[in-house]
Design a protein around this motif. Sequence first.
Motif, PDB file in Angstrom:
ATOM      1  N   SER A   4     -25.521  35.696  80.197  1.00  0.00           N
ATOM      2  CA  SER A   4     -25.520  34.234  80.277  1.00  0.00           C
ATOM      3  C   SER A   4     -25.940  33.669  78.935  1.00  0.00           C
ATOM      4  CB  SER A   4     -26.478  33.749  81.372  1.00  0.00           C
ATOM      5  OG  SER A   4     -27.818  34.116  81.060  1.00  0.00           O
ATOM      6  N   LEU A   5     -25.535  32.419  78.704  1.00  0.00           N
ATOM      7  CA  LEU A   5     -25.965  31.679  77.517  1.00  0.00           C
ATOM      8  C   LEU A   5     -26.297  30.252  77.971  1.00  0.00           C
ATOM      9  CD1 LEU A   5     -23.307  32.939  74.934  1.00  0.00           C
ATOM     10  CD2 LEU A   5     -25.765  33.469  74.933  1.00  0.00           C
ATOM     11  N   PRO A   6     -27.386  30.107  78.733  1.00  0.00           N
ATOM     12  CA  PRO A   6     -27.644  28.837  79.420  1.00  0.00           C
ATOM     13  C   PRO A   6     -28.343  27.760  78.606  1.00  0.00           C
ATOM     14  CG  PRO A   6     -29.309  30.431  80.022  1.00  0.00           C
ATOM     15  CD  PRO A   6     -28.338  31.156  79.130  1.00  0.00           C
ATOM     16  N   MET A   7     -28.862  28.087  77.425  1.00  0.00           N
ATOM     17  CA  MET A   7     -29.732  27.143  76.743  1.00  0.00           C
ATOM     18  C   MET A   7     -29.006  25.975  76.085  1.00  0.00           C
ATOM     19  SD  MET A   7     -32.948  27.942  77.223  1.00  0.00           S
ATOM     20  CE  MET A   7     -32.327  27.959  78.897  1.00  0.00           C
ATOM     21  N   TYR A   8     -27.839  26.227  75.507  1.00  0.00           N
ATOM     22  CA  TYR A   8     -27.079  25.157  74.852  1.00  0.00           C
ATOM     23  C   TYR A   8     -25.702  25.041  75.485  1.00  0.00           C
ATOM     24  CZ  TYR A   8     -30.776  25.521  71.343  1.00  0.00           C
ATOM     25  OH  TYR A   8     -31.999  25.543  70.712  1.00  0.00           O
ATOM     26  N   ASP A   9     -25.681  25.125  76.793  1.00  0.00           N
ATOM     27  CA  ASP A   9     -24.423  25.172  77.542  1.00  0.00           C
ATOM     28  C   ASP A   9     -23.937  23.768  77.883  1.00  0.00           C
ATOM     29  OD1 ASP A   9     -22.273  26.222  78.890  1.00  0.00           O
ATOM     30  OD2 ASP A   9     -23.375  26.634  80.731  1.00  0.00           O
ATOM     31  N   LEU A  10     -23.609  22.982  76.859  1.00  0.00           N
ATOM     32  CA  LEU A  10     -23.068  21.646  77.087  1.00  0.00           C
ATOM     33  C   LEU A  10     -21.651  21.759  77.641  1.00  0.00           C
ATOM     34  CD1 LEU A  10     -25.414  21.154  75.052  1.00  0.00           C
ATOM     35  CD2 LEU A  10     -23.997  19.352  74.043  1.00  0.00           C
ATOM     36  N   ASP A  38     -17.111  40.560  81.665  1.00  0.00           N
ATOM     37  CA  ASP A  38     -16.065  39.765  81.013  1.00  0.00           C
ATOM     38  C   ASP A  38     -16.465  38.303  80.894  1.00  0.00           C
ATOM     39  OD1 ASP A  38     -14.305  41.932  80.718  1.00  0.00           O
ATOM     40  OD2 ASP A  38     -13.531  41.653  82.758  1.00  0.00           O
ATOM     41  N   ARG A  39     -17.250  37.821  81.843  1.00  0.00           N
ATOM     42  CA  ARG A  39     -17.594  36.404  81.874  1.00  0.00           C
ATOM     43  C   ARG A  39     -19.104  36.196  81.976  1.00  0.00           C
ATOM     44  NH1 ARG A  39     -12.863  36.832  84.800  1.00  0.00           N
ATOM     45  NH2 ARG A  39     -11.171  35.413  84.159  1.00  0.00           N
ATOM     46  N   LEU A  40     -19.515  35.053  81.522  1.00  0.00           N
ATOM     47  CA  LEU A  40     -20.914  34.659  81.634  1.00  0.00           C
ATOM     48  C   LEU A  40     -21.219  34.151  83.038  1.00  0.00           C
ATOM     49  CD1 LEU A  40     -21.156  32.598  78.321  1.00  0.00           C
ATOM     50  CD2 LEU A  40     -22.215  34.833  78.722  1.00  0.00           C
ATOM     51  N   VAL A  41     -22.447  34.331  83.476  1.00  0.00           N
ATOM     52  CA  VAL A  41     -22.919  33.716  84.712  1.00  0.00           C
ATOM     53  C   VAL A  41     -23.100  32.233  84.440  1.00  0.00           C
ATOM     54  CG1 VAL A  41     -24.779  33.610  86.400  1.00  0.00           C
ATOM     55  CG2 VAL A  41     -24.079  35.820  85.450  1.00  0.00           C
ATOM     56  N   GLU A  48     -35.484  33.246  87.442  1.00  0.00           N
ATOM     57  CA  GLU A  48     -35.195  34.464  88.206  1.00  0.00           C
ATOM     58  C   GLU A  48     -34.088  35.301  87.545  1.00  0.00           C
ATOM     59  OE1 GLU A  48     -36.997  31.389  90.735  1.00  0.00           O
ATOM     60  OE2 GLU A  48     -35.174  31.419  89.481  1.00  0.00           O
ATOM     61  N   HIS A  49     -33.089  34.610  87.027  1.00  0.00           N
ATOM     62  CA  HIS A  49     -31.956  35.300  86.407  1.00  0.00           C
ATOM     63  C   HIS A  49     -32.407  36.206  85.257  1.00  0.00           C
ATOM     64  CE1 HIS A  49     -27.986  35.829  84.538  1.00  0.00           C
ATOM     65  NE2 HIS A  49     -28.496  35.365  83.418  1.00  0.00           N
ATOM     66  N   TRP A  50     -33.351  35.709  84.463  1.00  0.00           N
ATOM     67  CA  TRP A  50     -33.811  36.488  83.314  1.00  0.00           C
ATOM     68  C   TRP A  50     -34.575  37.740  83.724  1.00  0.00           C
ATOM     69  CZ3 TRP A  50     -35.619  31.140  81.552  1.00  0.00           C
ATOM     70  CH2 TRP A  50     -34.621  30.514  80.790  1.00  0.00           C
ATOM     71  N   LEU A  51     -35.046  37.775  84.959  1.00  0.00           N
ATOM     72  CA  LEU A  51     -35.833  38.921  85.432  1.00  0.00           C
ATOM     73  C   LEU A  51     -34.984  39.979  86.123  1.00  0.00           C
ATOM     74  CD1 LEU A  51     -38.891  36.939  86.790  1.00  0.00           C
ATOM     75  CD2 LEU A  51     -38.744  38.231  84.657  1.00  0.00           C
ATOM     76  N   ARG A  52     -33.685  39.766  86.185  1.00  0.00           N
ATOM     77  CA  ARG A  52     -32.807  40.742  86.817  1.00  0.00           C
ATOM     78  C   ARG A  52     -32.799  42.047  86.023  1.00  0.00           C
ATOM     79  NH1 ARG A  52     -28.636  38.852  90.460  1.00  0.00           N
ATOM     80  NH2 ARG A  52     -27.861  40.978  90.192  1.00  0.00           N
ATOM     81  N   PRO A  53     -32.933  43.194  86.696  1.00  0.00           N
ATOM     82  CA  PRO A  53     -32.907  44.478  85.976  1.00  0.00           C
ATOM     83  C   PRO A  53     -31.547  44.789  85.369  1.00  0.00           C
ATOM     84  CG  PRO A  53     -32.924  44.834  88.349  1.00  0.00           C
ATOM     85  CD  PRO A  53     -33.183  43.377  88.137  1.00  0.00           C
ATOM     86  N   ASP A  54     -30.482  44.101  85.840  1.00  0.00           N
ATOM     87  CA  ASP A  54     -29.147  44.321  85.296  1.00  0.00           C
ATOM     88  C   ASP A  54     -28.757  43.256  84.272  1.00  0.00           C
ATOM     89  OD1 ASP A  54     -29.097  42.384  87.250  1.00  0.00           O
ATOM     90  OD2 ASP A  54     -27.237  43.043  88.190  1.00  0.00           O
ATOM     91  N   LEU A  55     -29.739  42.552  83.720  1.00  0.00           N
ATOM     92  CA  LEU A  55     -29.455  41.572  82.679  1.00  0.00           C
ATOM     93  C   LEU A  55     -29.136  42.293  81.375  1.00  0.00           C
ATOM     94  CD1 LEU A  55     -29.470  38.507  81.867  1.00  0.00           C
ATOM     95  CD2 LEU A  55     -31.813  38.911  81.052  1.00  0.00           C
ATOM     96  N   SER A  58     -28.904  37.448  77.298  1.00  0.00           N
ATOM     97  CA  SER A  58     -29.063  36.041  77.626  1.00  0.00           C
ATOM     98  C   SER A  58     -29.863  35.376  76.524  1.00  0.00           C
ATOM     99  CB  SER A  58     -29.764  35.860  78.978  1.00  0.00           C
ATOM    100  OG  SER A  58     -29.754  34.499  79.375  1.00  0.00           O
ATOM    101  N   GLN A  59     -30.081  34.075  76.689  1.00  0.00           N
ATOM    102  CA  GLN A  59     -30.910  33.320  75.757  1.00  0.00           C
ATOM    103  C   GLN A  59     -31.921  32.532  76.570  1.00  0.00           C
ATOM    104  OE1 GLN A  59     -28.849  30.411  73.308  1.00  0.00           O
ATOM    105  NE2 GLN A  59     -30.389  30.545  71.701  1.00  0.00           N
ATOM    106  N   THR A  60     -33.164  32.565  76.125  1.00  0.00           N
ATOM    107  CA  THR A  60     -34.220  31.843  76.818  1.00  0.00           C
ATOM    108  C   THR A  60     -34.967  30.970  75.825  1.00  0.00           C
ATOM    109  OG1 THR A  60     -36.143  32.075  78.283  1.00  0.00           O
ATOM    110  CG2 THR A  60     -35.924  33.703  76.538  1.00  0.00           C
ATOM    111  N   CYS A  61     -35.939  30.247  76.300  1.00  0.00           N
ATOM    112  CA  CYS A  61     -36.814  29.438  75.462  1.00  0.00           C
ATOM    113  C   CYS A  61     -38.032  30.276  75.100  1.00  0.00           C
ATOM    114  CB  CYS A  61     -37.218  28.177  76.229  1.00  0.00           C
ATOM    115  SG  CYS A  61     -38.484  27.161  75.430  1.00  0.00           S
ATOM    116  N   GLY A  62     -38.635  29.970  73.962  1.00  0.00           N
ATOM    117  CA  GLY A  62     -39.792  30.739  73.540  1.00  0.00           C
ATOM    118  C   GLY A  62     -40.988  30.606  74.466  1.00  0.00           C
TER     119      GLY A  62
END
Length: 267
Positions: A4-10, A38-41, A48-55, A58-62
């Motif tokens: 996933s790339l949720p942080m700047y997903d305009l 093939d695709r982003l979530v 919760e998504h960032w804690l998935r063992p199959d991640l 991704s990008q998160t905030c500091g």
Amino acid sequence: MLASLPMYDLPELAAATAGWWQALARAFRAEGIVDVPDRLVENPPLPEHWLRPDLLFSQTCGYPLTHALAGRVRLVATPCYAAPGCVGPTYRSLLVVAQDCAAENLEDLRGTRCAFNSIGSHSGYNVLRAMVAPLAHGGRFFARVVQTGGHRSSILAVQEGRADVCAVDCVTHALLARHAPATLAGTRVLCESLSAPGLPFVTAGTADDDRIERLRAGLFAALADPSLAAARDALLIVGAEVLPLEAYDVMPQMAREAAAAGYPAIA
């Protein structure tokens, strides 16, 4: 595996973000990483998504990196952006007010209304709390505070007169200025915060060193690929650096200092 790339997903950047991911996915596969999606979530549930063992990526905030996700994800790299307020892998927050706001500095905003995106955000909450803490009296500075759920919504609150100020990630502000300038109409930047490390790329906390190295190699290959220049330009991405995790200690330090000053929460 998930990505996933949720942080700047305009919404205006959906095509560029998808293209950037396709390039990253190819680069990761070229480095021997298997099961690259093939695709982003889209719109993943956070944190919760960032804690998935199959991640995988991704990008998160500091701020989550040093709090809710501390020791539970692994740092891959920190991207660099071509946005006013960014220097290398660092960024700042911009305090946004209405164009006709009479305030000349932060102290002039005493007794006004503040909008913020989330208490788990460094750029929208943590750094603003640190800036206000020395000015607060009895743990209060603003007359009213409202949580909006996102930087764009915070700016809208200022536009519509429901709030007088908000703190916005300078990369988000620059992306909006380029791709959705109407969202900034009637607002101006009052001042900016101190800099801090930018929003990091991460992988699952269970990832081994081999995966980290392969992800980094793929990332830097994609950053160097001239055929991806247009996608990187749309997203304002100009590079990445591998920072030590300790570089992000500035964020919990800001929170501790604000609490010590009697201002543990924006109020």
